[in-house]
Design an enzyme around this catalytic site. Structure first.
Site, PDB file in Angstrom:
ATOM      1  CE  LYS A 175      -3.927   1.868   2.651  1.00  0.00           C
ATOM      2  NZ  LYS A 175      -4.858   1.603   3.755  1.00  0.00           N
ATOM      3  CB  SER A 234      -8.272   3.322   2.627  1.00  0.00           C
ATOM      4  OG  SER A 234      -7.452   2.712   3.608  1.00  0.00           O
ATOM      5  CB  SER A 247      -8.471   0.254   5.400  1.00  0.00           C
ATOM      6  OG  SER A 247      -9.258   1.398   5.225  1.00  0.00           O
TER       7      SER A 247
HETATM    8  N1  GLN Z   1     -13.240   3.539   5.942  1.00  0.00           N
HETATM    9  C1  GLN Z   1     -12.745   3.949   7.212  1.00  0.00           C
HETATM   10  C2  GLN Z   1     -12.386   5.401   7.199  1.00  0.00           C
HETATM   11  O1  GLN Z   1     -12.577   6.012   6.196  1.00  0.00           O
HETATM   12  C3  GLN Z   1     -11.576   3.090   7.616  1.00  0.00           C
HETATM   13  C4  GLN Z   1     -10.373   3.422   6.887  1.00  0.00           C
HETATM   14  C5  GLN Z   1      -9.191   2.619   7.306  1.00  0.00           C
HETATM   15  O2  GLN Z   1      -9.318   1.570   7.938  1.00  0.00           O
HETATM   16  N2  GLN Z   1      -8.012   3.120   6.986  1.00  0.00           N
HETATM   17  O3  GLN Z   1     -11.936   5.947   8.145  1.00  0.00           O
END
Ligand code: GLN
Length: 480
Positions: free
Chosen positions: A115, A190, A214
């Site tokens: 990532k 994400s 995510s």
């Molecule tokens: N979708 C969640 C957020 O937008 C979690 C994102 C994540 O785990 N990095 O905060």
């Protein structure tokens, strides 16, 4: 869970709807690539052994023994003689062979995607943001260094929502990533670039981060497995921070055994991360074999209410039936503070994000506006141009909940509720080994379908609880 159109597209894979479980070994065997690598090594060893045996046979007493054996007058003496010679001559060879195999780095030659918030020396790290455009990592994150040490070949960086804020990878400042099962749908987020790369067979392994889901949510929406380890299990040193008390690094793979392999390679104490868990790393691969259950499983009733898509609910029910058929005892449990998870998460995560993102000021990293009028203009225009809308929304929210006068009402209160949420889990885990929940409330949705930020935030409803509690969780496919 995966896109609805996937079954026809890839008949070799079961149709899947993922769920969230902890510590359930669902072993499908290794990926083709690992298997092939090991097969090649084994074949080479076998050929070497056969060659040595043949050489020995033709030049010694054993040839006589073999002569008797193959001529059909094999006697016990002959067999014993042969066995002694086999052990005496072949055992060291096999032993040397297996020792050599054991000594090979565990991920030797395995391609891995990272990532794009993991610092990898000499490569750009953008965290999906324009504000980091032009930034080249001067060092390796601990996770990158450990992957290299384990023999992995880091083949590239994967797309992500800007600063890991999002559930669809539509918030990347660079590109949108699509779901390989259905190109009109999102791959989750994400860490959607990592999940898509593994699901599309570009790499067998990829790394993501999970602050509120995510890793698990994109794994679920692309039909692969994704693991959010316990908080502190994998070092965060060198990872671009979103919300430091929630962030956790973890792997994506196509099989649970592969997850175990890679977790073994990347987990472990790191003195450069003050929140790193100072404990020995178990042999996860061996534990999958030895701890097969049957398990005592809990189904939190709060996770099966309104908002859960019937397709997802049905898939989880089928999975529960499967575990029951394997002898698992399944009972309903309660996590009474679940209703506060989303609010608590979006207060704590935004507060920590607003603080972490203060460092992107145009001076130290990446982008800087040209010809600023003065230092204030430099800060303000760099941040205004560098951050995307979702990141700005979170910085504003986070700054608000941390500001004096509101700190007690929001941030402090959220921390207290967080403790209650954690206690819910700890209480339930006195009676069960693992919990089964859906990962995502809905199947993979279409690009552009969720334009309202709150609708996007609801994607995390089933995943954020374990982040708040610091617990590990895995998403595994569960439907056919
Ligand atoms: N979708 C969640 C957020 O937008 C979690 C994102 C994540 O785990 N990095 O905060």
């Amino acid at each position: 869970m995966r896109a609805r159109a996937a079954a026809a597209a890839a008949p070799e894979r079961e149709a899947r709807t993922a769920m969230l479980t902890y510590a359930i070994g669902d072993v499908h065997g290794r990926t083709d690539l690992l298997a092939r690598l090991l097969d090649r090594v084994n074949q080479a060893l076998a050929v070497a052994c056969i060659g040595l045996v043949l050489a020995y046979r033709s030049s010694s007493n054993l040839a006589a023994a073999y002569g008797i054996a193959v001529s059909g007058t094999m006697t016990i003496t002959t067999v014993l003689y042969y066995e002694v010679m086999r052990i005496r001559w072949n055992w060291p060879i096999w032993k040397a062979g297996t020792d050599a195999l054991d000594a090979l780095p565990p991920l030797l030659g395995v391609p891995v995607g990272l990532k794009d918030l993991v610092n990898l020396e000499g490569t750009p790290t953008t965290a999906g943001s324009r504000i980091l455009e032009g930034y080249v990592s001067p060092y390796d994150a601990t996770i990158a260094a450990r992957l290299k040490q384990a023999g992995a070949v880091i083949v590239g960086k994967t797309n992500m929502d800007e600063f890991a804020m999002g559930s669809s990878t539509e918030f990347s400042a660079y590109k949108k990533t699509v779901n390989p099962w259905d190109l009109e749908r999102i791959p989750g987020g994400s860490s959607g670039g990592s999940s898509a790369a593994v699901a599309a067979y570009h790499v067998p392994l990829a790394i993501g981060t999970d602050t509120g889901g995510s890793i698990r949510q994109p794994a679920s929406l692309t039909g692969i497995v994704g693991l959010k380890p316990m908080y502190g299990r994998v070092s965060r040193y060198g990872i671009v921070a979103f919300a430091s008390s929630l962030d956790q690094v973890g792997p994506f793979a196509r099989t649970v055994a592969d997850l175990a392999d890679v977790l073994g390679a990347i987990a472990g104490h790191d003195e450069r991360d003050s929140t790193s868990y100072p404990a020995e790393v178990p042999n996860y691969l061996a534990e999958i074999e030895t701890r097969k259950g049957p398990w005592k499983l809990g189904i939190p009733k709060e996770y099966f209410g309104a908002g859960l898509d019937p397709e997802v609910a049905a898939a989880v029910e089928r999975a529960v039936a499967f575990y029951r058929s394997q002898g698992c005892e399944v009972s309903e449990v309660s996590l009474p503070h679940t209703q506060y998870c989303l609010d608590t998460y979006y207060i704590i995560a935004t507060a920590e994000a607003s603080s972490n993102l203060a460092r992107y000021d145009g001076i130290r990293f990446g982008r800087r506006v040209v010809d600023p009028a003065d230092i204030d203009d430099l800060y303000m225009r760099t941040r205004a141009e560098g951050f995307g809308a979702e990141v700005k929304r979170r910085i504003i929210l986070g700054t608000y909940v941390l500001s004096s006068g509101y700190y007690d009402a929001y941030y402090l209160r959220a921390q207290k509720v967080r403790t209650l949420i954690r206690e819910d889990f700890l209480k339930v885990y006195q009676d069960v080994d693992a919990l089964i929940t859906p990962t995502s409330p809905v199947p993979a949705f279409k690009l552009g379908e969720k334009s309202d930020p709150l609708a996007m935030y609801l994607c995390d409803i089933y995943t954020i609880g374990v982040n708040l509690a610091g617990l590990p969780a895995i998403s595994v496919p569960s439907a056919s």
